[in-house]
Design a protein around this motif. Structure first.
Motif, mmCIF file in Angstrom:
data_model
loop_
_atom_site.group_PDB
_atom_site.id
_atom_site.type_symbol
_atom_site.label_atom_id
_atom_site.label_comp_id
_atom_site.label_asym_id
_atom_site.label_seq_id
_atom_site.Cartn_x
_atom_site.Cartn_y
_atom_site.Cartn_z
ATOM 1 N N TRP A 123 0.793 -1.232 0.000
ATOM 2 C CA TRP A 123 0.000 0.000 0.000
ATOM 3 C C TRP A 123 0.825 1.282 0.000
ATOM 4 N N ASN A 124 2.151 1.167 0.022
ATOM 5 C CA ASN A 124 2.958 2.398 0.051
ATOM 6 C C ASN A 124 4.097 2.351 -0.965
ATOM 7 N N ASP A 125 3.853 1.683 -2.072
ATOM 8 C CA ASP A 125 4.806 1.656 -3.181
ATOM 9 C C ASP A 125 6.187 1.150 -2.755
ATOM 10 N N CYS A 126 6.198 0.103 -1.938
ATOM 11 C CA CYS A 126 7.440 -0.547 -1.494
ATOM 12 C C CYS A 126 8.368 0.391 -0.730
ATOM 13 N N LYS A 127 7.791 1.374 -0.059
ATOM 14 C CA LYS A 127 8.604 2.320 0.706
ATOM 15 C C LYS A 127 8.122 2.373 2.150
ATOM 16 N N ILE A 128 9.079 2.370 3.072
ATOM 17 C CA ILE A 128 8.743 2.470 4.493
ATOM 18 C C ILE A 128 9.044 3.891 4.960
ATOM 19 N N PRO A 129 8.050 4.614 5.457
ATOM 20 C CA PRO A 129 8.279 5.989 5.911
ATOM 21 C C PRO A 129 9.329 6.045 7.020
ATOM 22 N N GLU A 130 10.147 7.085 6.997
ATOM 23 C CA GLU A 130 11.189 7.231 8.011
ATOM 24 C C GLU A 130 10.602 7.381 9.412
ATOM 25 N N SER A 131 9.355 7.829 9.488
ATOM 26 C CA SER A 131 8.717 8.025 10.800
ATOM 27 C C SER A 131 8.297 6.709 11.454
#
Length: 412
Positions: free
Chosen positions: A278-286
């Motif tokens: 659901w986040n385009d294979c990216k993990i938010p830094e937060s």
């Protein structure tokens, strides 16, 4: 539940799992003509067997750490060296993708898989023979092969991973555990020297208060590792530094987050999965993903060890600790499920009067772990599939089932 019935149930689940997935794969690949990875649970064929050939390449000039930043312990590289002599690695660049198609490389890989698979099957047969659950030797050998050739085994062979040797050492460690304590500890030390993660089983020695075994395994594992570092170019200290840096980098995961999820099983991959979808294979830094992993994993281990210290059944101790080891290994690839083989054997041969419902629960969970489950890929271009969620949840379910529901064999 009698051992013979447990064997029938588990093999039935494995065979049925293969049949169902085989039908699905045929429909997807042959009728619907869908492209890879749909219809398979194995890695990209362009990279097939490359764990084997990459390790051999790293060691063929005795410079695996300084030149290639290998994260493999030195004993694994030492065992790989004879296989590196069977093909002309000096004629290729790293990674040696084209060497797979040469006859010497095929022969070396065939010998590697054949020798160590035979040893695994032989050990499985020893377990069954010692327990006297199958009298007919031919049937016993057939069952031994069936219990070995599971989906995690096929994935391990498809990758050509040197884990196959560690599995033999783990089988030996548990086979000798009750009757030959120090022999068992030596095999654990060697397993740790090959893959490091079996060090998690020090928790078993802690629970059983086997302090001498813990010391012996430490001496063997540490001694073999330290004594083999000087064999490689660069000297002991530089090799240790490069190995440590490579190991920490591997444990921290890849820059491309999907590489930490595809064909994986375990907590780190399960935590990353929602962001893959659901986040385009990216993990938010937060999102403090690794902190959640450390806190959650530590809590799960402490809870389990607290209950296992009262556990009277050896096979349950092994099963839950191996489950935790695989589940909590960072970026734990599917072949790590092969670690369950000795626990599976102990579960099958145990004739301890346990309740039928409890045995069936463990057998069903174990059977589902050992079959192909790649029925859907959320992100086919990055090989991110549903099997990661299913395998991870099965491992977690087994740990939760033991801690919450299975209290019948614990001391009061």
């Amino acid at each position: 539940m009698k051992p013979q019935k447990k064997i029938v149930v588990l093999l039935g689940i494995i065979i049925l799992g293969y049949i169902v997935y085989g039908i699905y794969s045929y429909i997807v690949r042959c009728i619907l003509k869908m492209d890879y990875p749909n219809g398979t649970f194995l890695f990209n064929s362009a990279d097939q067997y490359m764990d084997f050939f990459n390790v051999n390449f790293m060691v063929h000039e005795w410079n695996p750490y300084i030149e290639y930043y290998s994260s493999y312990p030195p004993l694994a590289l030492l065992l790989a060296y004879p296989f590196s002599l069977m093909a002309d690695y000096a004629s290729y660049e790293y990674p040696p993708l084209d060497i797979v198609y040469t006859l010497p490389a095929k022969i070396s890989f065939g010998l590697f898989v054949g020798i160590f698979t035979l040893l695994i099957v032989w050990f499985v047969n020893l377990y069954l023979k010692r327990a006297k659950v199958i009298k007919n030797p031919w049937i016993r050998w057939i069952v031994s092969i069936g219990l070995t050739i599971t989906a995690p085994y096929l994935f391990m062979v498809d990758r050509g991973n040197y884990l196959i040797i560690t599995i033999i050492l783990m089988l030996a460690f548990i086979y000798f555990y009750e009757d030959h304590e120090y022999v068992s500890a030596i095999f654990l030390g060697l397993a740790i020297a090959l893959k490091i993660y079996p060090m998690f089983l020090f928790l078993l020695l802690f629970i059983d208060k086997r302090w001498k075994s813990m010391g012996l395994a430490t001496i063997v594992g540490g001694g073999v590792t330290v004594l083999t570092f000087p064999l490689f170019h660069g000297g002991i200290w530089q090799n240790i530094r490069e190995f440590g840096a490579a190991l920490l980098a591997f444990g921290g995961g890849y820059v491309e987050e999907y590489s930490n999820v595809y064909f994986c099983t375990g907590l780190t991959s399960l935590l990353r999965m929602p962001f893959m979808i659901w986040n385009d294979c990216k993990i938010p830094e937060s999102i403090p993903l690794m902190k959640i992993y450390v806190f959650g994993g530590t809590a799960l281990v402490l809870w389990s060890v607290w209950n296992l210290r009262k556990e009277q059944r050896f096979w349950k101790k092994i099963l839950i600790l191996l489950c935790l080891m695989v589940f909590l290994t960072p970026s734990s690839y599917m072949y790590n499920l092969m670690y369950f083989l000795p626990a599976t054997l102990l579960l099958l041969v145990a004739d301890d009067g346990g309740s039928k419902k409890t045995d069936i629960c463990y057998l069903v969970l174990m059977g589902l772990i050992l079959i192909p489950k790649a029925y859907y890929y959320f992100i086919p271009e990055h090989f991110v599939g549903i099997q990661t969620i299913l395998d991870s949840c099965l491992l977690l379910s087994m740990v939760l089932f033991y801690n919450i529901a299975d209290k019948e064999t614990r001391r009061c």
